[in-house]
Design a protein around this motif. Structure first.
Motif, PDB file in Angstrom:
ATOM      1  N   PRO A 270      -2.972  -7.485  -6.095  1.00  0.00           N
ATOM      2  CA  PRO A 270      -3.378  -8.869  -6.326  1.00  0.00           C
ATOM      3  C   PRO A 270      -4.826  -9.151  -5.930  1.00  0.00           C
ATOM      4  O   PRO A 270      -5.506  -9.945  -6.584  1.00  0.00           O
ATOM      5  N   ALA A 271      -5.316  -8.514  -4.875  1.00  0.00           N
ATOM      6  CA  ALA A 271      -6.694  -8.742  -4.435  1.00  0.00           C
ATOM      7  C   ALA A 271      -7.715  -8.115  -5.369  1.00  0.00           C
ATOM      8  O   ALA A 271      -8.910  -8.440  -5.306  1.00  0.00           O
ATOM      9  N   VAL A 272      -7.279  -7.198  -6.217  1.00  0.00           N
ATOM     10  CA  VAL A 272      -8.190  -6.552  -7.157  1.00  0.00           C
ATOM     11  C   VAL A 272      -8.339  -7.443  -8.395  1.00  0.00           C
ATOM     12  O   VAL A 272      -7.351  -7.777  -9.045  1.00  0.00           O
ATOM     13  N   SER A 297       1.284  -2.992  -2.742  1.00  0.00           N
ATOM     14  CA  SER A 297       2.155  -4.153  -2.635  1.00  0.00           C
ATOM     15  C   SER A 297       1.510  -5.202  -1.733  1.00  0.00           C
ATOM     16  O   SER A 297       1.163  -4.918  -0.590  1.00  0.00           O
ATOM     17  N   ARG A 298       1.315  -6.387  -2.248  1.00  0.00           N
ATOM     18  CA  ARG A 298       0.777  -7.534  -1.523  1.00  0.00           C
ATOM     19  C   ARG A 298      -0.697  -7.366  -1.150  1.00  0.00           C
ATOM     20  O   ARG A 298      -1.528  -8.131  -1.578  1.00  0.00           O
ATOM     21  N   ALA A 299      -1.037  -6.386  -0.319  1.00  0.00           N
ATOM     22  CA  ALA A 299      -2.416  -6.220   0.158  1.00  0.00           C
ATOM     23  C   ALA A 299      -2.833  -4.767   0.030  1.00  0.00           C
ATOM     24  O   ALA A 299      -2.001  -3.861   0.070  1.00  0.00           O
ATOM     25  N   THR A 300      -4.150  -4.545  -0.092  1.00  0.00           N
ATOM     26  CA  THR A 300      -4.640  -3.162  -0.139  1.00  0.00           C
ATOM     27  C   THR A 300      -4.748  -2.579   1.265  1.00  0.00           C
ATOM     28  O   THR A 300      -4.804  -1.368   1.425  1.00  0.00           O
ATOM     29  N   GLY A 301      -4.831  -3.443   2.291  1.00  0.00           N
ATOM     30  CA  GLY A 301      -5.034  -2.957   3.652  1.00  0.00           C
ATOM     31  C   GLY A 301      -6.439  -2.464   3.908  1.00  0.00           C
ATOM     32  O   GLY A 301      -6.698  -1.794   4.904  1.00  0.00           O
TER      33      GLY A 301
END
Length: 363
Positions: A270-272, A297-301
């Motif tokens: 999603p952040a991409v 999933s959710r965040a790339t970290g």
């Protein structure tokens, strides 16, 4: 761009010196100085901030701003408690792996210089085989050869001293780079090479380029959060490491299939920002740069999340380098992947147009 190898003797000498220098989270400045010295011929100016993030800028007067970013810090330990008989208990500074600690030599950083120590572990002869304990932060200790607490303190060691491993850079089988702290000083190295190539190939960009080496990623993307507010970029391409999943005890159904030597890893998350990601994958296909894909999933970290969600939102993407044995002292990457990450960032920059909004709603 010329077909010759990107990594020449000068760049590899810098890589070795940069990796061998300790830059634990919160103490990155000596590594940042090495990085800035190397980058100086290729940029117009530098920005630094209160906590040590360093940014080399090309075209600083341009209103449209593009960031390429890696992070400078490495995982480490802190001295947490010194026993009466001179043993040292530790806590993490970042995601340090307790299971690799026993029998490792360490450097304790004090005002008087490095104090050597070792993570001890009970001899196999003395352990109860029926209920063996595994290493964990509660039972690993550092021995500096002192007989009591007072002797430790006379060495300059106190609670809060930061502790790193001294393991240094080497090459296996001609094309595998091995070192602690490849996560993610290899990222800082790769973005520096992009700046070098732009300079050597006399490329003029229609925007300001901010080559950003952030601090404190390992404890929550903190340096990227700060510098994103400072720069307020329009675009951010982040590079970090990701897991090679072909070694034992990794579940590919959970982690996906990623492999050394098969190219950079383009993240889906999603952040991409999807149009920016498409520009990167289309660039790779057009330039015949091999690449792999990974879903998050959710965040790339990674610092991608910090840039993406800063300000009013920044078009951000993540290009990762496959790596084996993350957060150990024998992290391993493939030379070809390093060169191809550099190529992919370089070529992608050449395809970014001034004032591109990457809007999903343009007709």
């Amino acid at each position: 761009m010329a077909k010759k190898n990107i990594l020449d003797n000068k760049s590899l000498e810098f890589l070795e010196n940069y990796l061998n220098n300790a830059s634990p989270t919160g103490y990155e400045w000596t590594g940042q100085k090495l990085w800035m010295d190397y980058l100086t011929p290729y940029v117009d100016e530098f920005i630094t901030d209160t906590y040590g993030t360093a940014v080399g800028v090309i075209n600083p007067k341009a209103k449209y701003k593009v960031v390429i970013e890696g992070h400078a810090d490495e995982i480490s330990w802190y001295v947490n408690y010194i026993t009466d008989n001179g043993l040292i208990y530790v806590i993490r500074n970042g995601g340090s792996d307790h299971q690799i600690a026993p029998s490792k030599i360490v450097n304790i950083h004090t005002k008087n210089g490095i104090v050597k120590g070792v993570f001890g572990w009970p001899a196999i002869h003395t352990r109860d085989k029926s209920k063996e304990e595994t290493p964990k932060p509660e039972n690993i200790t550092i021995d500096v050869g002192a007989k009591n607490k007072e002797e430790v303190e006379k060495m300059g060691v106190h609670v809060g001293c930061v502790i790193t491993y001294p393991d240094t850079f080497h090459i296996l089988n001609n094309d595998k780079f091995v070192c602690r702290a490849l996560d993610n000083r290899i990222g800082g190295f790769m973005i520096a090479q992009v700046a070098r190539l732009l300079h050597e190939n006399k490329k003029k960009l229609p925007f300001g380029l901010y080559i950003t080496n952030s601090v404190q990623e390992e404890i929550g993307l903190r340096g990227a959060e700060m510098i994103a507010e400072r720069i307020q970029p329009n675009v951010a391409i982040v590079t970090d490491v990701t897991h090679d999943t072909t070694t034992p005890m990794i579940d590919k159904k959970k982690e996906g299939h990623l492999e050394l030597g098969l190219g950079p890893v383009v993240a889906y998350a999603p952040a991409v920002q999807q149009k920016l990601r498409d520009l990167i994958t289309e660039t790779a296909e057009a330039k015949k740069i091999p690449f792999q894909r990974s879903a998050c999933s959710r965040a790339t970290g990674t610092d991608t999340d910090a840039f993406a969600y800063s300000g009013m939102g920044v078009a951000s993407a993540l290009i990762s380098l496959p790596l084996r044995y993350m957060h150990t002292t024998v992290e391993m990457v493939h030379r070809d992947d390093v060169e191809n990450v550099i190529k992919l960032i370089y070529e992608s920059l050449l395809n970014i147009k001034e004032n591109d909004t990457f809007s999903y709603f343009d007709k």
